[in-house]
Design an enzyme around this catalytic site. Structure first.
Site, PDB file in Angstrom:
ATOM      1  N   HIS A  12     -11.701   2.753  -7.857  1.00  0.00           N
ATOM      2  CA  HIS A  12     -13.038   3.612  -7.183  1.00  0.00           C
ATOM      3  C   HIS A  12     -12.424   4.389  -5.999  1.00  0.00           C
ATOM      4  CE1 HIS A  12     -14.325  -0.118  -4.276  1.00  0.00           C
ATOM      5  NE2 HIS A  12     -13.240   0.674  -3.417  1.00  0.00           N
ATOM      6  N   HIS A  60     -18.111  -0.396   1.460  1.00  0.00           N
ATOM      7  CA  HIS A  60     -16.685  -0.133   2.799  1.00  0.00           C
ATOM      8  C   HIS A  60     -17.408  -0.176   4.610  1.00  0.00           C
ATOM      9  CE1 HIS A  60     -15.172   0.548  -1.516  1.00  0.00           C
ATOM     10  NE2 HIS A  60     -14.139   0.267  -0.978  1.00  0.00           N
ATOM     11  N   HIS A 194      -3.617  -2.731  -3.888  1.00  0.00           N
ATOM     12  CA  HIS A 194      -3.164  -1.725  -2.866  1.00  0.00           C
ATOM     13  C   HIS A 194      -3.607  -2.055  -1.100  1.00  0.00           C
ATOM     14  CE1 HIS A 194      -7.869  -1.258  -3.639  1.00  0.00           C
ATOM     15  NE2 HIS A 194      -7.949  -0.837  -2.667  1.00  0.00           N
ATOM     16  N   GLU A 241     -10.226  -6.869  -4.272  1.00  0.00           N
ATOM     17  CA  GLU A 241     -10.961  -5.666  -4.323  1.00  0.00           C
ATOM     18  C   GLU A 241     -11.710  -6.434  -6.118  1.00  0.00           C
ATOM     19  OE1 GLU A 241     -12.034  -1.668  -1.866  1.00  0.00           O
ATOM     20  OE2 GLU A 241     -11.038  -1.408  -3.731  1.00  0.00           O
TER      21      GLU A 241
HETATM   22  C1  DHB Z   1      -8.597   3.836  -1.063  1.00  0.00           C
HETATM   23  C2  DHB Z   1      -8.729   3.026  -2.144  1.00  0.00           C
HETATM   24  C3  DHB Z   1      -9.892   1.551  -1.710  1.00  0.00           C
HETATM   25  O1  DHB Z   1     -10.533   1.036  -2.485  1.00  0.00           O
HETATM   26  C4  DHB Z   1     -10.590   2.258  -0.491  1.00  0.00           C
HETATM   27  O2  DHB Z   1     -12.022   1.611  -0.933  1.00  0.00           O
HETATM   28  C5  DHB Z   1     -10.406   3.263   0.524  1.00  0.00           C
HETATM   29  C6  DHB Z   1      -9.558   3.817  -0.067  1.00  0.00           C
HETATM   30  C7  DHB Z   1      -7.050   4.366  -0.996  1.00  0.00           C
HETATM   31  O3  DHB Z   1      -7.032   4.392  -2.153  1.00  0.00           O
HETATM   32  O4  DHB Z   1      -7.117   5.748  -0.632  1.00  0.00           O
HETATM   33 FE    FE Z   2     -12.894   0.336  -1.945  1.00  0.00          FE
END
Ligand code: DHB
Ligand code: FE
Length: 281
Positions: A12, A60, A194, A241
């Site tokens: 997302h 978030h 990530h 996540e």
């Molecule tokens: C990014 C990915 C995420 O799931 C998020 O909540 C905020 C940023 C990203 O890859 O920049």
């Molecule tokens: Fe996220």
């Protein structure tokens, strides 16, 4: 009786939402990301069109902050406005809820001893709206009702993968006890690997991510036993996540069949993962 007919999972990433909003999806950097959603967009406008989506996502620090951290929160309102995450709300439609279904889920899940938080007013951030944009594009109105299920994966401790899977199993039972004839999908969002900050920022583990995608297909339930420390070590601090995908998987029953799958590095700092599954009986 209502039924869960499909499960979908997708990253997302907010930059992906911004690329859609700003008309940049045909730019070379973005083409491989969006190409992986073409199959899904076609499917979603034909045989893959449900009445309702139970959309598992995380907030978030938009609707909740350190003052209030629900582990599992069900959105029971008539509608949910796009949140202002610092640049103004995304130019997307208001999300229409389904209070009768949401309260039914709350009742069934709480009586099954899952301590859900009931939310009657909540703005929804990129975690919920970017997946809708990826699947439905830029419509005047979203073509489905959405029951938001917000999961805490931002503040330690998030729920375990096993608990998430079990919650999905209970959601399947709850949906099947709803008296109306509804076609319901469940979506899991976030991930894949990530890490957005610190010395490991930008960490991507494509082997691990693809093994996770493999594990969602078929009969195995090995993914439910992955400990938090493994997500953190192998997929970065925000890789946790992915426990939200296990709520989706648990709700599909014993066996699944894959309809579509996509993986691309990199959009933003994050691996984009996407899968569409059907329950197989
Ligand atoms: C990014 C990915 C995420 O799931 C998020 O909540 C905020 C940023 C990203 O890859 O920049
Ligand atoms: Fe996220």
């Amino acid at each position: 009786m209502a039924r869960i007919t499909a499960g979908l999972a997708t990253s997302h990433i907010p930059a992906v939402g911004a690329a859609i909003d700003l008309g940049k999806t045909a730019e070379p950097y973005w083409v491989p990301t969006f190409a992986g959603y073409e199959w899904t967009k076609k499917w979603a406008s034909a045989e893959g069109k449900p009445d309702d989506v139970i959309l598992v996502y995380n907030d978030h620090a938009s609707a909740f902050d350190m003052k209030c951290i629900p582990t599992f929160a069900l959105g029971c309102a008539e509608q949910f406005a796009p949140a202002d995450e610092g640049w103004g709300p995304r130019p997307v439609p208001v999300v229409k809820g389904h209070p009768d279904l949401a309260w039914h889920l709350a009742q069934c899940l709480i009586l099954e001893e899952f301590d859900m938080t009931v939310i009657n007013e909540m703005d929804v951030d990129h975690g919920l709206t970017v997946p809708l944009s990826l699947v439905y594009g830029q419509p005047e109105e979203w073509p489905v009702r959405v029951v938001p299920l917000a999961v805490n994966v931002v503040v330690y401790p998030p729920p375990s993968g096993n608990r998430c899977w079990a919650l999905g199993e209970a959601i399947k039972r709850a949906v099947e006890s709803f008296p109306e004839d509804l076609n319901v999908q469940i979506w899991g969002t976030g991930g894949m690997s990530h890490q957005l900050q610190g010395t490991r920022a930008g960490l991507i583990n494509a082997d691990w991510d693809n093994d996770f995608l493999d594990g969602l297909i078929g009969e195995s339930d090995r993914l439910r036993h992955i400990p938090h420390i493994e997500y953190l070590r192998e997929t970065g601090s925000e890789g946790i996540e992915m426990v939200m995908w296990l709520i989706m998987r648990g709700a599909l029953g014993r066996r699944t069949r894959m309809l579509h799958r996509h993986y691309h590095v990199a959009a933003s700092n994050t691996a984009v993962g996407h899968i569409v599954l059907e329950p197989e009986t």
